[in-house]
Design a protein around this motif. Structure first.
Motif, PDB file in Angstrom:
ATOM      1  N   VAL A   7       0.839  -1.203   0.102  1.00 14.94           N
ATOM      2  CA  VAL A   7      -0.044   0.005   0.178  1.00 14.94           C
ATOM      3  C   VAL A   7       0.912   1.354   0.088  1.00 14.94           C
ATOM      4  O   VAL A   7       1.716   1.280   0.941  1.00 14.94           O
ATOM      5  N   LEU A   8       0.699   2.068  -1.096  1.00 11.12           N
ATOM      6  CA  LEU A   8       1.463   3.283  -1.175  1.00 11.12           C
ATOM      7  C   LEU A   8       0.506   4.489  -0.855  1.00 11.12           C
ATOM      8  O   LEU A   8      -0.379   4.697  -1.597  1.00 11.12           O
ATOM      9  N   LEU A  17       2.597   7.929  -9.085  1.00  7.02           N
ATOM     10  CA  LEU A  17       2.398   7.332 -10.149  1.00  7.02           C
ATOM     11  C   LEU A  17       4.028   6.905 -10.584  1.00  7.02           C
ATOM     12  O   LEU A  17       4.157   5.633 -10.989  1.00  7.02           O
ATOM     13  N   LEU A  18       5.170   7.693 -10.412  1.00 10.35           N
ATOM     14  CA  LEU A  18       6.434   7.435 -10.525  1.00 10.35           C
ATOM     15  C   LEU A  18       6.610   6.135  -9.800  1.00 10.35           C
ATOM     16  O   LEU A  18       7.383   5.216 -10.243  1.00 10.35           O
ATOM     17  N   LEU A  19       6.408   6.095  -8.337  1.00 13.49           N
ATOM     18  CA  LEU A  19       6.760   5.023  -7.305  1.00 13.49           C
ATOM     19  C   LEU A  19       6.315   3.811  -7.851  1.00 13.49           C
ATOM     20  O   LEU A  19       6.466   2.580  -7.673  1.00 13.49           O
ATOM     21  N   LYS A  20       4.550   3.840  -8.129  1.00 12.70           N
ATOM     22  CA  LYS A  20       4.047   2.709  -8.726  1.00 12.70           C
ATOM     23  C   LYS A  20       4.544   1.913  -9.773  1.00 12.70           C
ATOM     24  O   LYS A  20       4.688   0.696  -9.829  1.00 12.70           O
ATOM     25  N   TYR A  21       4.813   2.903 -10.829  1.00 17.37           N
ATOM     26  CA  TYR A  21       5.654   2.301 -11.888  1.00 17.37           C
ATOM     27  C   TYR A  21       6.834   1.578 -11.752  1.00 17.37           C
ATOM     28  O   TYR A  21       7.106   0.360 -12.126  1.00 17.37           O
ATOM     29  N   GLU A  26       9.436  -4.031 -10.551  1.00 21.67           N
ATOM     30  CA  GLU A  26      10.077  -4.922  -9.768  1.00 21.67           C
ATOM     31  C   GLU A  26       9.426  -6.074  -9.375  1.00 21.67           C
ATOM     32  O   GLU A  26       9.856  -7.127  -8.483  1.00 21.67           O
ATOM     33  N   GLY A  27       8.192  -5.995  -9.769  1.00 23.52           N
ATOM     34  CA  GLY A  27       7.206  -7.236  -9.586  1.00 23.52           C
ATOM     35  C   GLY A  27       6.504  -7.352  -8.534  1.00 23.52           C
ATOM     36  O   GLY A  27       5.625  -8.148  -7.970  1.00 23.52           O
ATOM     37  N   TYR A  28       6.252  -5.847  -7.597  1.00 24.13           N
ATOM     38  CA  TYR A  28       5.410  -5.775  -6.563  1.00 24.13           C
ATOM     39  C   TYR A  28       4.020  -5.552  -7.051  1.00 24.13           C
ATOM     40  O   TYR A  28       3.944  -5.079  -8.227  1.00 24.13           O
ATOM     41  N   GLU A  29       3.113  -5.793  -6.382  1.00 18.85           N
ATOM     42  CA  GLU A  29       1.507  -5.331  -6.407  1.00 18.85           C
ATOM     43  C   GLU A  29       1.428  -4.050  -5.754  1.00 18.85           C
ATOM     44  O   GLU A  29       1.575  -4.164  -4.511  1.00 18.85           O
ATOM     45  N   VAL A  30       0.886  -3.070  -6.550  1.00 20.25           N
ATOM     46  CA  VAL A  30       0.814  -1.643  -5.547  1.00 20.25           C
ATOM     47  C   VAL A  30      -0.461  -1.031  -5.647  1.00 20.25           C
ATOM     48  O   VAL A  30      -1.085  -0.931  -6.822  1.00 20.25           O
ATOM     49  N   SER A 108      15.500   8.566  -4.306  1.00 25.64           N
ATOM     50  CA  SER A 108      15.555   7.889  -5.435  1.00 25.64           C
ATOM     51  C   SER A 108      14.718   6.688  -5.374  1.00 25.64           C
ATOM     52  O   SER A 108      14.801   5.717  -4.289  1.00 25.64           O
ATOM     53  N   PRO A 109      13.968   6.440  -6.389  1.00 23.74           N
ATOM     54  CA  PRO A 109      13.150   5.167  -6.458  1.00 23.74           C
ATOM     55  C   PRO A 109      14.019   3.882  -6.391  1.00 23.74           C
ATOM     56  O   PRO A 109      13.837   2.987  -5.503  1.00 23.74           O
TER      57      PRO A 109
END
Length: 121
Positions: A7-8, A17-21, A26-30, A108-109
């Protein structure tokens, strides 16, 4: 293999949006929450493996989200808090409430991904 669910909670739509992408790459569900109230609802309904939360958000702050997860839900999931207001008092309060890590914006992401991997390895 089931993807780790995150959960973000971030009210800045560009950053979320940047972090979700980046995290989905990386394979996480956000699951994105635009405020603290929505973050708490997502944590209750989706049982994520981790929570990422900004401190300064509408309705509930990130600190209130941490407190709710630890004290009301009694969940021990990893929580990373981030804020542009990196005052020492805020950082200490986040840790005292049960946050596992703290990042000062801007960050940094890629650094976030490295920190996440520590919790999931």
């Amino acid at each position: 293999m089931q993807r780790s669910k995150i959960v973000l909670a971030e009210d800045n739509s560009t950053l979320s949006l940047l972090l979700k992408y980046r995290l989905e790459k990386e394979g996480y569900e956000v699951l994105v929450a635009v405020d603290g109230k929505e973050a708490v609802e997502l944590v209750e309904s989706h049982k994520p493996d981790m929570v990422l939360a900004d401190i300064m958000m509408p309705f509930y702050s990130g600190l209130e989200v941490v407190s709710y997860i630890r004290n009301k839900l009694k969940k021990d999931i990893p929580i990373i808090i981030f804020s542009s207001a990196g005052q020492e008092e805020m950082v200490l309060k986040a840790f005292n409430l049960g946050a596992n890590d703290f990042m000062t914006k801007p960050f940094s992401p890629n650094e976030l991904v490295i920190r996440l991997k520590r919790f999931f390895s």
